[in-house]
Structure formats: C-alpha cells, structure tokens
Scaffold this active site. Sequence first.
Site, PDB file in Angstrom:
ATOM      1  N   SER A  22       0.670  -1.324   0.038  1.00 19.94           N
ATOM      2  CA  SER A  22      -0.073  -0.054   0.002  1.00 19.94           C
ATOM      3  C   SER A  22       0.864   1.417   0.083  1.00 19.94           C
ATOM      4  O   SER A  22       0.660   2.219  -0.526  1.00 19.94           O
ATOM      5  CB  SER A  22      -0.859  -0.029   1.287  1.00 19.94           C
ATOM      6  OG  SER A  22      -1.643  -1.045   1.145  1.00 19.94           O
ATOM      7  N   ARG A  26       1.604   4.296  -3.212  1.00 13.34           N
ATOM      8  CA  ARG A  26       1.197   5.705  -2.846  1.00 13.34           C
ATOM      9  C   ARG A  26       2.860   6.430  -2.968  1.00 13.34           C
ATOM     10  O   ARG A  26       2.577   7.569  -3.406  1.00 13.34           O
ATOM     11  CB  ARG A  26       0.738   5.780  -1.247  1.00 13.34           C
ATOM     12  CG  ARG A  26      -0.905   5.273  -1.018  1.00 13.34           C
ATOM     13  CD  ARG A  26      -1.006   5.011   0.340  1.00 13.34           C
ATOM     14  NE  ARG A  26      -2.590   4.708   0.430  1.00 13.34           N
ATOM     15  CZ  ARG A  26      -2.992   3.387   0.079  1.00 13.34           C
ATOM     16  NH1 ARG A  26      -2.484   2.657  -0.407  1.00 13.34           N
ATOM     17  NH2 ARG A  26      -4.460   3.341   0.154  1.00 13.34           N
ATOM     18  N   GLY A  94      -6.193  -3.569  -7.502  1.00 16.62           N
ATOM     19  CA  GLY A  94      -7.193  -2.900  -7.098  1.00 16.62           C
ATOM     20  C   GLY A  94      -6.861  -1.453  -6.597  1.00 16.62           C
ATOM     21  O   GLY A  94      -7.478  -0.374  -6.934  1.00 16.62           O
ATOM     22  N   ASP A 316      -6.740  -7.877   4.969  1.00 17.94           N
ATOM     23  CA  ASP A 316      -6.005  -8.729   4.031  1.00 17.94           C
ATOM     24  C   ASP A 316      -5.387 -10.151   4.780  1.00 17.94           C
ATOM     25  O   ASP A 316      -5.297 -10.935   4.239  1.00 17.94           O
ATOM     26  CB  ASP A 316      -4.973  -8.154   3.330  1.00 17.94           C
ATOM     27  CG  ASP A 316      -5.342  -6.902   2.100  1.00 17.94           C
ATOM     28  OD1 ASP A 316      -6.628  -7.205   1.997  1.00 17.94           O
ATOM     29  OD2 ASP A 316      -4.560  -6.044   1.997  1.00 17.94           O
ATOM     30  N   LYS A 343     -12.660  -9.436  -3.265  1.00 19.19           N
ATOM     31  CA  LYS A 343     -11.186  -9.106  -3.152  1.00 19.19           C
ATOM     32  C   LYS A 343     -10.641  -9.649  -4.453  1.00 19.19           C
ATOM     33  O   LYS A 343     -11.253 -10.113  -5.370  1.00 19.19           O
ATOM     34  CB  LYS A 343     -10.364  -9.683  -1.953  1.00 19.19           C
ATOM     35  CG  LYS A 343     -10.617  -8.759  -0.790  1.00 19.19           C
ATOM     36  CD  LYS A 343     -10.319  -7.608  -0.653  1.00 19.19           C
ATOM     37  CE  LYS A 343     -10.613  -6.726   0.403  1.00 19.19           C
ATOM     38  NZ  LYS A 343     -10.373  -5.328   0.289  1.00 19.19           N
ATOM     39  N   ARG A 347     -12.576 -14.581  -1.165  1.00 19.18           N
ATOM     40  CA  ARG A 347     -11.819 -15.028  -0.183  1.00 19.18           C
ATOM     41  C   ARG A 347     -12.589 -15.955   0.681  1.00 19.18           C
ATOM     42  O   ARG A 347     -12.029 -16.655   1.541  1.00 19.18           O
ATOM     43  CB  ARG A 347     -10.831 -14.056   0.565  1.00 19.18           C
ATOM     44  CG  ARG A 347      -9.853 -13.480  -0.633  1.00 19.18           C
ATOM     45  CD  ARG A 347      -8.921 -12.393   0.036  1.00 19.18           C
ATOM     46  NE  ARG A 347      -8.014 -12.323  -0.904  1.00 19.18           N
ATOM     47  CZ  ARG A 347      -7.203 -11.212  -0.832  1.00 19.18           C
ATOM     48  NH1 ARG A 347      -7.409 -10.173   0.174  1.00 19.18           N
ATOM     49  NH2 ARG A 347      -6.463 -10.941  -1.976  1.00 19.18           N
ATOM     50  N   ARG A 389      -2.756 -13.795  -1.938  1.00 16.35           N
ATOM     51  CA  ARG A 389      -2.870 -14.026  -0.548  1.00 16.35           C
ATOM     52  C   ARG A 389      -3.398 -15.467  -0.124  1.00 16.35           C
ATOM     53  O   ARG A 389      -2.893 -15.847   1.110  1.00 16.35           O
ATOM     54  CB  ARG A 389      -4.180 -13.170   0.049  1.00 16.35           C
ATOM     55  CG  ARG A 389      -3.445 -11.560  -0.217  1.00 16.35           C
ATOM     56  CD  ARG A 389      -3.300 -10.740   0.784  1.00 16.35           C
ATOM     57  NE  ARG A 389      -3.175  -9.353   0.593  1.00 16.35           N
ATOM     58  CZ  ARG A 389      -1.944  -8.750   0.854  1.00 16.35           C
ATOM     59  NH1 ARG A 389      -0.807  -9.242   1.035  1.00 16.35           N
ATOM     60  NH2 ARG A 389      -1.717  -7.569   0.291  1.00 16.35           N
TER      61      ARG A 389
END
Length: 432
Positions: A22, A26, A94, A316, A343, A347, A389
């Site tokens: 993440s 960014r 995403g 997550d 997701k 999941r 994941r």
Amino acid sequence: MQQLIRSARTVRGAIVAPGDKSISHRAAIFNAIADGEATVQDFQRAADCIATLRCLRALGVDWRWQDETTLTIRGRGRHALREPDRVLDCRNSGTTIRLLAGLLAPQPFFSVLSGDRSLLSRPMARVVRPLRLLGADISAREGDTRAPLAIRGAPLRGVRYRMPIASAQVKSALILAALYASGETVLEEPAPTRDHTERMLGAMGAEIHSEGGTVRVAPLVRDPAPISLRVPGDISAAAAWLVLGACHPDAELRLVGVGVNPTRTGVLDVLRLMEADVTLEEERMWGPEPVADLTVRSSRLRGAVIEGELVPRAIDELPLIALAACFATGETVIRDAAELRVKESDRIRVTARELRRLGADIRELPDGLHIRPSGRLRGAAVSSHGDHRLAIMLALAGALSDGETAVRNAGVVAVSYPRFWHDLDLVSGRPR
Ligand code: S3P
C-alpha cells in the site's frame, strides 16, 4: 505453476518482509505529482506496484531503479501529467485502478483504466459514484459498475460524502480528486481504514486533517513537496510468518522492520486475542510511518470472535487468521467481513473450500467464516484460484500439515511477495 510443500519440522530464523504494498503504490503515485525528485528505498518490486509504475510512465512520469529495490521518481508537478496514448493496464491491482481513477478524474485529458480478468470483475461503482458527485466525467462497463473505466478530465468541486463501505482505496481516490477540487471536501468513514494516504500527502505539504472518522481535504495551492522514504516491511506479508510461528509446535521467528501503523495492526490484535506469543520491540518512525521488530514463538492459541472495527484493520490477513483458528482450542467466528468476497477472489468461499480439502472444519457465513479446531491438517492438492494472498495462506497450511501439499496456480505469490518461496524454505530449514 504448481508448488509442492512439505511439512516443516522446525520454524526458525529472521525475515525481512518485502516493502509494504500500500505504501509503495502511494509513494509512486504521490511523488509523480510532486515538485522534484524523490528516492524510495525498499519499494515493493512485485507485480501490483510494477503495474502502478508502468501506468505512471504512460502518464509521462520518469522513474528508474537505483538498485534492486531503490526507486527514483521525478515528479512532474500537479498539472503536468500527459494524456496516455494507450489503455492504462492495472493488471491485478485494485489499489492501482482505484487510486488512479481519483488522480485522473481532474486531469485535462482522456484516459482509460483496465486490468486482468479478476480486476474486471471487481466492484467499481464505489469509486465511480462519489467521483461523479465531485463532478467527474467517468463511465464504466455494466452500468458503471465494472472496469474498464473511461475518464474525461473535468473540473471538480469539493463535497461532503459519507462513505457507505470502509475502503482505503476509495478514500484515497477521493482524497486525490479532492486535492484538485474547488473548495474543501469532507469524507466520513464508517470505520477506520489504513491512513497511509493522509500521512504521506500530509508530510508532502497537503492540507489533510483527520479526526474521529472524518477526513477534511483542502485543494492544493502549490505542488506537493517530493518525499523520500524507506518503505516499512509489509505487515500483510509478515502476518504469514506470524501465523506460521504461532501455529507450529517448534517455532521462533523474528521479523525486522515491519510497519505497525495502528490502522494496519488488526492482525496483531487478533493474534493477541487468540493468546499468541508475539512481541513487539524497537518501535521507531520511518518518515511518516511507525515500524517495529516482531518476534513470534510457538503458541497455544484460543478461538476468538473477530468483528466490527477490527475487520478493516485486518482485512487482508483474515484468510491467515482462519488458518490459525484451525490450530486453536475453541471456535473462531469472523463476521462483518463481506468485503472479502470482492477481493482478488471470493476469499470467504475459497478459504473455506480449500482449507476443507486439508481437513479443516470451516464453514462459510454470508459475511465471514466459522472455524472449529481441527488439530493437525493433512496434505492434499489445493488451488489459489489466482489469488496471491490465498496462495501464501495455502502454502503455510501445507507447511503445517502432515505429508505433502500441492498448491496449484502458486506463481501468483509474485503479485505481492516474489521471494515468498525462498523465505518459506529459509524458515523451514531448507534454504535453496
Ligand atoms: C488497500 C486497501 C484495501 C486492501 C488492499 C489494499 C490500499 O482494499 O484490501 O489490499 O492500499 O488502500 P479496500 O480499500 O478495497 O478495502
């Protein structure tokens, strides 16, 4: 690719988790509109963040690798992105598609965002609708609910918006758009979600104030200052090792330099609730983000109820927590987690279905999972369903099972953790 995993006899060692996904997305996107050059150390060089970098290059942003994981980005300032001459391919990511939708809505050009089959099936109305409230000219497939997204840049205005779902991707998209709006934007979150955007843009000089679930964003009056930083280790990747260490009967693992931003540490709270032996040391700041060193040892886990505000802070990691629950005494219930169904895969369904193949006693709830202790699991053939994941969670389940486990479609770990197989061999005493 199919990966065979054998039962781990002991679990020992020290791991440096890959850079936080993440934060890496960014750092790239925000520095792209900064006024000058920034260097980002420990950038997560995995497929999702590479997708972001390629989109930025198509928008005219210069970046280059200094070494394996150090990235230099030359910001173009907030008004100099270039119209891309092709569809921007966000692949499986995403975060890429939603954050870029917010950034591109106010740019004075046309752009199209698309991705792989999984991304094309994920909900996009959650960004399309609020961006339109700000004045964006954005449309999408299937009645504006699915990518590709087509954006014709338009002038935006500040709004007050109450977000119906807790989503840091949506919040971040709206913050990016709001930086270009006329007038202040006020966003209300139903529950706290990761705040890397607020911290990083705040450190770059943007006026963003967050209090009691309300985020206020003022329009930029000058270009953001570039921010050079070292990206903390990804707690979502570290969580895999925390669960392996806690569940394995002969384990001690140390994880160095892990991000412990309180909006991300739900997994630590859940593991503590389950009475896992996890300790945190040397808490320090890397730029705007806190990091620490974590140690996990074999633990006697207890079942727990995981719900409410804890859920977005561990979103997550919930498949990993479901795995841990198989080894606990007592039942575990995960609820308020319907978001897991949208997701990279569903999941809830895949976690229940694939863990059952290994002998777990786990059942789907509409918005979560119900797990009863199953003691040891036994090796079997399972599939990641193309979800990174779940590939990681199932590989750990294999290491915790008797016999051999085959994980089909295991190459997808490269989406967030290319060194995963190497690290798994390392901690289970089988270095490659
Ligand atoms: C992310 C936010 C979460 C998370 C995803 C990364 C982000 O998604 O599941 O892996 O970087 O903002 P949502 O915003 O859809 O909850």
